[in-house]
Design a protein around this motif. Structure first.
Motif, short mmCIF file in Angstrom:
data_model
loop_
_atom_site.label_atom_id
_atom_site.label_comp_id
_atom_site.label_asym_id
_atom_site.label_seq_id
_atom_site.Cartn_x
_atom_site.Cartn_y
_atom_site.Cartn_z
N SER A 70 1.07 -1.42 -0.31
CA SER A 70 0.07 -0.45 0.21
C SER A 70 0.81 1.20 0.09
CB SER A 70 -0.71 -0.15 0.90
OG SER A 70 -0.43 0.30 2.38
N THR A 71 1.85 0.93 0.54
CA THR A 71 2.97 2.74 0.29
C THR A 71 3.35 2.50 -1.31
OG1 THR A 71 3.60 1.90 2.99
CG2 THR A 71 5.74 3.33 1.42
N VAL A 72 4.31 1.59 -1.32
CA VAL A 72 4.63 1.60 -2.46
C VAL A 72 3.41 1.81 -4.13
CG1 VAL A 72 5.95 0.07 -4.29
CG2 VAL A 72 6.11 -0.70 -2.09
N LEU A 73 2.51 1.07 -4.00
CA LEU A 73 1.47 1.85 -4.96
C LEU A 73 0.17 2.08 -4.73
CD1 LEU A 73 0.80 -2.61 -5.34
CD2 LEU A 73 2.60 -0.60 -6.99
N VAL A 74 0.83 3.71 -3.74
CA VAL A 74 -0.40 4.08 -3.16
C VAL A 74 -1.56 4.70 -3.99
CG1 VAL A 74 -0.55 6.77 -2.20
CG2 VAL A 74 1.12 5.68 -1.55
N ARG A 75 -1.48 5.40 -4.95
CA ARG A 75 -3.02 6.04 -5.97
C ARG A 75 -3.18 4.41 -6.50
NH1 ARG A 75 -1.40 11.43 -8.60
NH2 ARG A 75 0.54 11.71 -7.48
N LYS A 76 -2.96 3.25 -6.65
CA LYS A 76 -3.87 2.26 -7.56
C LYS A 76 -4.18 0.91 -5.66
CE LYS A 76 -0.62 1.46 -11.11
NZ LYS A 76 0.29 0.07 -12.03
N TYR A 77 -3.21 1.24 -5.15
CA TYR A 77 -3.55 0.13 -3.58
C TYR A 77 -5.25 0.53 -3.06
CZ TYR A 77 -3.63 -2.70 -0.08
OH TYR A 77 -3.68 -3.95 0.64
N GLU A 78 -5.47 2.04 -2.77
CA GLU A 78 -6.40 2.22 -2.26
C GLU A 78 -7.87 1.89 -3.35
OE1 GLU A 78 -7.34 3.24 0.41
OE2 GLU A 78 -5.45 2.92 1.23
N ASN A 79 -7.63 1.84 -4.57
CA ASN A 79 -9.11 1.24 -5.64
C ASN A 79 -9.33 -0.18 -5.29
OD1 ASN A 79 -9.64 3.89 -5.71
ND2 ASN A 79 -8.23 4.37 -7.45
#
Length: 130
Positions: free
Chosen positions: A106-115
């Motif tokens: 979630s830290t590395v893929l901040v924009r993608k992970y929340e969705n």
């Protein structure tokens, strides 16, 4: 006699310490439940499992300590409590690893992970933990 009394004292200290930890983890689980929508659902799920696991371990240890205090020999139920604690700790160890991996991704893929909602990975991780 001195050894027996010091053993009893250690059992009481152990009982009190794990009772406090059981209460602490229960309060923390309740707080986490109240603010669960603040976090990503996968994180909330893993975190709740960890709190629940430590509550279960504390219950088993407190139960074992109570039986050990009043009984001089070990019973089958005490063996069950002891093994339940070991199994739960064995489950929690890889679970903490998966929680760490989830937080790292979630830290590395901040924009993608929340969705995304990687529930298939969560189910797979539960099988690996067991």
């Amino acid at each position: 006699l001195k050894q027996k009394s010091s053993r009893r004292l250690l059992q009481i200290i152990n009982l009190v310490a794990y009772t406090f930890s059981m209460i602490f983890f229960s309060v923390m689980l309740r707080i986490h439940y109240n603010i669960r929508y603040t976090f990503h659902p996968v994180f909330s799920f893993y975190f709740a499992l960890i709190f629940g696991g430590y509550i279960l371990c504390a219950i088993c240890i407190v139960g074992y300590a109570i039986f050990a205090y009043f009984l001089s020999e070990e019973t089958q139920f005490m063996t069950f409590l002891e093994r339940s604690t070991i199994v739960t700790y064995s489950y929690l160890t890889p679970l903490k690893l998966f929680l760490t991996i989830e937080r790292l991704s979630s830290t590395v893929l901040v924009r993608k992970y929340e969705n995304i909602r990687p529930w298939s990975l969560v189910v797979a991780s539960q099988f690996l933990c067991v």
